[in-house]
Design an enzyme around this catalytic site. Structure first.
Site, mmCIF file in Angstrom:
data_model
loop_
_atom_site.group_PDB
_atom_site.id
_atom_site.type_symbol
_atom_site.label_atom_id
_atom_site.label_comp_id
_atom_site.label_asym_id
_atom_site.label_seq_id
_atom_site.Cartn_x
_atom_site.Cartn_y
_atom_site.Cartn_z
ATOM 1 C CG LEU A 14 -2.006 -1.013 1.366
ATOM 2 C CD1 LEU A 14 -2.685 -0.880 2.732
ATOM 3 C CD2 LEU A 14 -3.032 -0.874 0.247
ATOM 4 C CG ASP A 15 0.217 4.568 -2.658
ATOM 5 O OD1 ASP A 15 1.009 3.809 -3.241
ATOM 6 O OD2 ASP A 15 -0.670 5.221 -3.243
ATOM 7 C CG MET A 16 4.475 6.603 3.819
ATOM 8 S SD MET A 16 5.947 7.630 3.616
ATOM 9 C CE MET A 16 6.365 7.967 5.339
ATOM 10 C CB THR A 35 -2.981 3.916 1.485
ATOM 11 O OG1 THR A 35 -2.940 4.798 0.365
ATOM 12 C CG2 THR A 35 -4.286 3.157 1.486
#
Length: 237
Positions: A76-78, A80
């Site tokens: 996951l993106d940082m 998110t």
């Protein structure tokens, strides 16, 4: 806003100074489900999924300190938060990674976007390619000529108020898994995600302390049992 070199050095030093108990307690706190093959966790917002080139503070690194056998499957993106699944052996990692390649797992996210978008209950799809744009690093953009398509299904859940501004709560289901896909698709329809440090500006950025994007549901086949399993994490915003 990217971290300065000094900030990165300080964060790395702080992480290295933590005692072993910190990592065991962290792993316990984020665990949603665990057995001999898989480990489902709830990633906090603001934490990398894996170590970066310079910042060595991540979910994977912390879990490895608690259990060195843990193996990465997806990210996951940082910014998110939400559900991630890790493997605890090579066979499970291969099995689940293949599921992701074949797009078998079902994932859904909750987000809040700036402004009032469509009517409550509206459903549809956004099907436009997304690619990285080096000129505006780390942003991605919609590019109709890009050969790799990106598809997101959506449902409008509610219109809400956030610090005096109207926002729309949406359910997002990525069919493809392009980097920043959900964030860029929302920009594409004219409703940037609330609190997005990369794409939002003005009130859309400042009315929330974090990106309002959360991986709330995950469904896939257990690598050894063969049964479909479901996990859910309530939205924190």
């Amino acid at each position: 806003m990217p971290f300065t070199d000094e900030k990165i050095d300080a964060l790395n030093a702080e992480e290295n100074a933590y005692p072993p108990e910190f990592f065991r307690e962290f792993a316990q706190a984020v665990t949603v489900y665990e057995d001999d093959d898989i480990w489902v966790v709830d990633k906090p917002a603001g934490l990398l999924s894996v170590d970066g080139k310079t910042l060595k503070v991540s979910l994977l690194a912390r879990l490895e300190r608690a259990n060195p056998a843990v193996k990465l499957i997806h990210r996951l993106d940082m910014d998110t938060s939400g559900l991630l699944i890790f493997a605890k052996n090579a066979a499970a990692q291969t099995h689940i990674s293949k599921q992701f390649i074949e797009r078998l797992p079902q994932k859904s996210y909750q987000a809040r976007v700036f402004g009032q978008w469509q009517s409550v209950g509206a459903k549809g799809e956004i099907s436009v390619p997304v690619r990285y744009e080096p000129a505006t690093k780390p942003r991605h953009i919609v590019d109709p000529n890009w050969p790799k398509h990106a598809l997101t299904l959506y449902e409008v859940l509610a219109h809400e108020e956030c610090n005096g501004q109207t926002v729309t709560r949406v359910l997002l289901k990525p069919v493809t898994g392009r980097s920043h896909q959900l964030r860029v698709h929302m920009v594409h329809v004219g409703h940037v995600m609330v609190g997005d440090p990369i794409y939002a500006e003005g009130d859309a950025l400042t009315i929330a302390p974090r990106l309002n994007l959360h991986a709330q549901q995950l469904r896939l086949k257990h690598p050894t049992l063969g049964a479909w399993m479901d996990w859910e994490s309530p939205s924190p915003f």
